[in-house]
Enzyme design. Structure first.
Site, short mmCIF file in Angstrom:
data_model
loop_
_atom_site.label_atom_id
_atom_site.label_comp_id
_atom_site.label_asym_id
_atom_site.label_seq_id
_atom_site.Cartn_x
_atom_site.Cartn_y
_atom_site.Cartn_z
N ASP A 1 -18.60 -16.18 -24.78
CA ASP A 1 -18.69 -15.19 -25.85
C ASP A 1 -20.05 -14.49 -25.82
O ASP A 1 -21.09 -15.14 -25.62
CB ASP A 1 -18.51 -15.91 -27.20
CG ASP A 1 -18.46 -14.96 -28.38
OD1 ASP A 1 -17.56 -14.12 -28.43
OD2 ASP A 1 -19.35 -15.07 -29.25
N GLU B 1 -20.42 -28.48 -9.25
CA GLU B 1 -20.46 -29.93 -9.09
C GLU B 1 -19.09 -30.57 -9.33
O GLU B 1 -18.87 -31.73 -8.96
CB GLU B 1 -21.48 -30.54 -10.04
CG GLU B 1 -22.92 -30.15 -9.74
CD GLU B 1 -23.87 -30.66 -10.81
OE1 GLU B 1 -23.46 -31.55 -11.59
OE2 GLU B 1 -25.01 -30.17 -10.88
#
Length: 534
Positions: A216, A272
């Site tokens: 956002d 990751e």
């Protein structure tokens, strides 16, 4: 004939060609009958999304919040608001979605917190210059006794962007910045604590299995370090429909260069985790070139193409948008992310004129969008041909309405009609939900349109099914064809798309019609209609 191209990446992550369905959590499905949507309601309706043919869903904020801005005022980023359920419900939703082959994207709100967030409450109770206040943007006011705001910035929701604190510790008087509602204080992203907190939030939800994040106000985290005045005769922070304008504006509160360091860090965090985790930016920048910076190879994976959303019902305007989109994304090796509606703007069926004409144009524009390379985001209810609703003033809940008396967004947030002939149309409960549903929606429910030939729902289902046959294998090149000024036409590999934005039927090129948004007339394409041809 104007070719535009995008380089093909070697690896093909799931999000590259995904169709993502936006779920506005308050308005999708209500499992407990309290008139407001919830996580169990979403979980119950996941088979509908799988049957529709989308690849993923994006869920608007469901975190603990006082709900002054429908959950975009977050008081705790690592829990679930009791109105919507609990963490066990979130985990169950993720498990069922993944079992159905659906990815899940959750909303992240990093620009500001709720004024009820623990950090802000501690800031209010602390002295000016304290570590607690340094997490936000507190400043002393101008003028005698600091009575005037620190600068001339305006709130997106109307009025000034500063709120004064009276009678603070030791009699201090300061102001805090809120680019949105006063209950949404902006964070200070130059503070390492803020950056670390959001890395921890990312990991919390990634560890639970979410596949991505919608970021956002992705362009708003950093403000010009000086917090200088905006250089304008009429300074203000504009709302979404007016952010993309011809002239470049001075905006020290938006799109500062430091924000890209944050997204480089986030890129490493996402990398990751297995499964091609991703993030999509809500970045209302002033030019497509500025938006492209957010999707450089080491930053975010996607950014909404709001230029497409703001394009008018004009063939030349849409063609120019397509050309410029590819021209700006090609240098950074990114794919476009198309969108026509969301929870902040007028639904595109209404924006294109409303009524039968508006719905016909919306169907045609969607067909054109789904044929383009890249991902597409659909807003809940658009597959039913829903339009924006004129919610009575006394029932509106949008803080932008209360601050401006003009700009408001409740019109596009009215709950989904699922079944039956009267409100709440299978949404949940026995009475009108948190925003009232119009009686005229009885013919637009999922139940009423399922299996009905020519319905908007069945058009979406067929379009998404056909799209799967070419979306991942068709070339990444698009060639805009020279046709009449009122016609948008382009080729993508074996697929030709023709959209008639004029007032007269037009001839079609040779080939097999795969799909059309409306009936053909004597082999010609009527106005406000689009077609796919192989």
């Amino acid at each position: 004939m104007t070719p535009v191209a995008l380089n093909d990446p070697i690896d093909v992550p799931w999000w590259r060609d995904a169709v993502v369905y936006q779920v506005y959590v308050r308005s999708f499905a209500d499992a407990n009958g309290d008139g407001m949507g919830d996580l169990k309601g979403i979980t119950k309706r996941l088979p509908y999304l799988a049957d529709l043919g989308v690849d993923a869903l994006w869920i608007t904020p469901f975190y603990p919040s006082p709900q002054h801005d429908a959950g975009y005022d977050v008081s705790d980023y690592v829990d679930v608001d009791p109105r919507f359920g609990d963490l066990a419900d979130a985990d169950a939703l993720l498990r069922k979605a993944h079992a159905l082959g659906l990815k899940v994207i959750v909303d992240l709100v990093p620009n500001h917190t709720s004024d009820e967030h623990e950090w802000f409450q501690k800031a209010l109770a602390s002295e000016p210059g304290s570590p607690e206040r340094e997490r936000y943007l507190f400043r002393t006011g101008k003028g005698r006794g600091g009575q005037q705001p620190p600068n001339n910035w305006g709130s997106v929701f109307g009025g000034i962007a500063w709120e004064r604190i009276e009678d603070g510790p030791a009699g201090s008087t300061q102001w805090y910045l809120h680019l949105f509602d006063k209950t949404q204080p902006d964070l200070n992203w130059r503070n390492p604590e803020v950056r670390q907190m959001f890395v921890d939030v990312l990991r919390f939800w990634l560890d639970r299995g979410v596949d991505g994040f919608r970021v956002d106000v992705a362009h708003g985290l950093f403000k010009h370090e000086s917090l200088r005045d905006e250089k304008s005769d009429h300074p203000s922070s504009r709302h979404v429909e007016s952010l993309l304008e011809t002239d470049t504006k001075d905006e020290p509160m938006w799109d500062q260069p430091e924000v890209h360091d944050v997204y480089r860090d986030w890129h490493q965090v996402l990398a990751e985790y297995d499964g091609d985790r991703m993030a999509v930016a809500e970045a209302w920048t002033q030019t497509p070139e500025r938006t492209a910076a957010y999707v450089r190879p080491d930053e975010l994976q996607q950014a909404f193409n709001f230029a497409w959303l703001l394009a008018t019902w004009d063939a030349a305007d849409m063609a120019d948008c397509i050309r410029r989109t590819f021209a700006t994304l090609d240098p950074v090796g990114a794919n476009p992310t198309w969108v026509l509606s969301n929870h902040d703007v007028v639904r595109h069926a209404t924006r294109y004129g409303g009524g039968r004409v508006g719905v016909a144009r919306a169907r045609a524009a969607t067909l054109a969008m789904l044929a383009l390379p890249g991902s597409s985001y659909l807003y809940q209810g658009e597959e039913l041909g829903l339009e924006s609703v004129d919610v009575p003033e006394e029932l509106r809940q949008d803080p932008a309405w209360f601050r401006t008396g003009e700009f408001w967004r409740d019109h596009c947030r009215v709950p989904m009609p699922w079944s039956g002939t009267r409100a709440p149309f299978g949404f949940g409960g026995r009475t009108q939900p948190w925003l009232p549903m119009p009686a005229g929606w009885k013919d637009l429910t999922v139940e009423a349109q399922t299996g009905k030939r020519g319905s908007t729902l069945e058009l979406y289902r067929k379009a998404l099914k056909v799209r799967r046959t070419f979306a991942a294998t068709a070339p990444r090149d698009v060639e805009i064809l020279d046709r009449a000024k009122t016609v948008l036409a382009f080729e993508r590999g074996p697929i030709t798309v023709v959209l008639n934005a004029g007032k007269r039927p037009v001839s079609l090129p040779r080939g097999k019609v795969l799909l059309n948004s409306g009936r053909l007339v004597d082999g010609k394409l009527p106005p406000d209609t689009a077609v796919w041809i192989r």
